[in-house]
Design a protein around this motif. Sequence first.
Motif, PDB file in Angstrom:
ATOM      1  N   GLU A 107     -72.794 -85.967 -73.975  1.00 54.73           N
ATOM      2  CA  GLU A 107     -72.864 -86.025 -75.436  1.00 54.73           C
ATOM      3  C   GLU A 107     -73.971 -86.231 -76.119  1.00 54.73           C
ATOM      4  O   GLU A 107     -74.600 -85.700 -77.127  1.00 54.73           O
ATOM      5  CB  GLU A 107     -71.613 -87.153 -76.136  1.00 54.73           C
ATOM      6  CG  GLU A 107     -71.786 -87.201 -77.588  1.00 54.73           C
ATOM      7  CD  GLU A 107     -71.354 -85.877 -78.536  1.00 54.73           C
ATOM      8  OE1 GLU A 107     -71.432 -85.860 -79.688  1.00 54.73           O
ATOM      9  OE2 GLU A 107     -70.807 -84.834 -77.566  1.00 54.73           O
ATOM     10  N   ARG A 134     -76.375 -83.585 -75.655  1.00 58.50           N
ATOM     11  CA  ARG A 134     -75.781 -82.314 -76.640  1.00 58.50           C
ATOM     12  C   ARG A 134     -76.652 -82.624 -77.932  1.00 58.50           C
ATOM     13  O   ARG A 134     -77.224 -81.947 -78.563  1.00 58.50           O
ATOM     14  CB  ARG A 134     -74.535 -82.370 -76.919  1.00 58.50           C
ATOM     15  CG  ARG A 134     -73.961 -81.149 -77.996  1.00 58.50           C
ATOM     16  CD  ARG A 134     -72.491 -81.114 -77.969  1.00 58.50           C
ATOM     17  NE  ARG A 134     -71.959 -82.475 -78.829  1.00 58.50           N
ATOM     18  CZ  ARG A 134     -72.134 -82.284 -80.366  1.00 58.50           C
ATOM     19  NH1 ARG A 134     -72.387 -81.155 -81.008  1.00 58.50           N
ATOM     20  NH2 ARG A 134     -71.684 -83.298 -80.836  1.00 58.50           N
ATOM     21  N   ARG A 135     -76.641 -83.958 -78.440  1.00 56.67           N
ATOM     22  CA  ARG A 135     -77.108 -84.438 -79.991  1.00 56.67           C
ATOM     23  C   ARG A 135     -78.715 -84.335 -79.686  1.00 56.67           C
ATOM     24  O   ARG A 135     -79.307 -83.886 -80.538  1.00 56.67           O
ATOM     25  CB  ARG A 135     -76.811 -85.870 -80.076  1.00 56.67           C
ATOM     26  CG  ARG A 135     -75.156 -86.101 -80.343  1.00 56.67           C
ATOM     27  CD  ARG A 135     -74.660 -87.306 -80.913  1.00 56.67           C
ATOM     28  NE  ARG A 135     -73.365 -87.538 -81.071  1.00 56.67           N
ATOM     29  CZ  ARG A 135     -72.706 -88.660 -81.268  1.00 56.67           C
ATOM     30  NH1 ARG A 135     -73.315 -89.667 -81.949  1.00 56.67           N
ATOM     31  NH2 ARG A 135     -71.468 -88.685 -81.182  1.00 56.67           N
TER      32      ARG A 135
END
Length: 202
Positions: A142, A145-146
């Motif tokens: 995550e 991804r960010r």
Amino acid sequence: LDANDADTYRAMRGRDHFERVCANITALLARKRALGLRRPVVSLQVLLAPENRAALPAIIERWQPLLTDADFVMTIEPSTFGRQVDVPPPAVGPRQPCRWLFEALIVLQDGTVTTCGTDWDAQAPVGNAAESSLYAIWNGAEMQRRRALHLARQFERLPLCASCTDWPLADGHGYRNVSKDTHPTRANPKHRLAIAASTTLM
């Protein structure tokens, strides 16, 4: 800390914890000195507001004698905290990737981990420190991804980031080590990964 008296603290924090917070900070600093330690580095943070700007010299004068040469008092220019607070956004140039994603994690009092210094109510958590290591969260899918979306300037694909005006604060804009300003020998410590806890010493 934000204040130098109980009334101002209550006005800014909405709680009558000023004396207890001060007593706990004093005890922490005294214990640190007694053990002859430089770490943990203690940063007494003052979020600047009309209610406390005039008191800043008194705040510095009160706490400076208790700090080691590694500790400091830091002022913070106001943030909108995700547009929850009505303050003017910083005047800056074109939107840039947020440095908080690359330099910091925020650990809330229940262990929830978020990436944003203004995400006080964990609208966009990335994990929990009680369930996995900070190393795993920092390097997790995550977070990757960010970061990739920010580097691609696709801020709109992250709900919390889409309308953000606080991102300039992530590069240190608005944060000032006033101990360093008044004591040139003091250094503002830099760390590869900054971990901030969203609790006061209460």
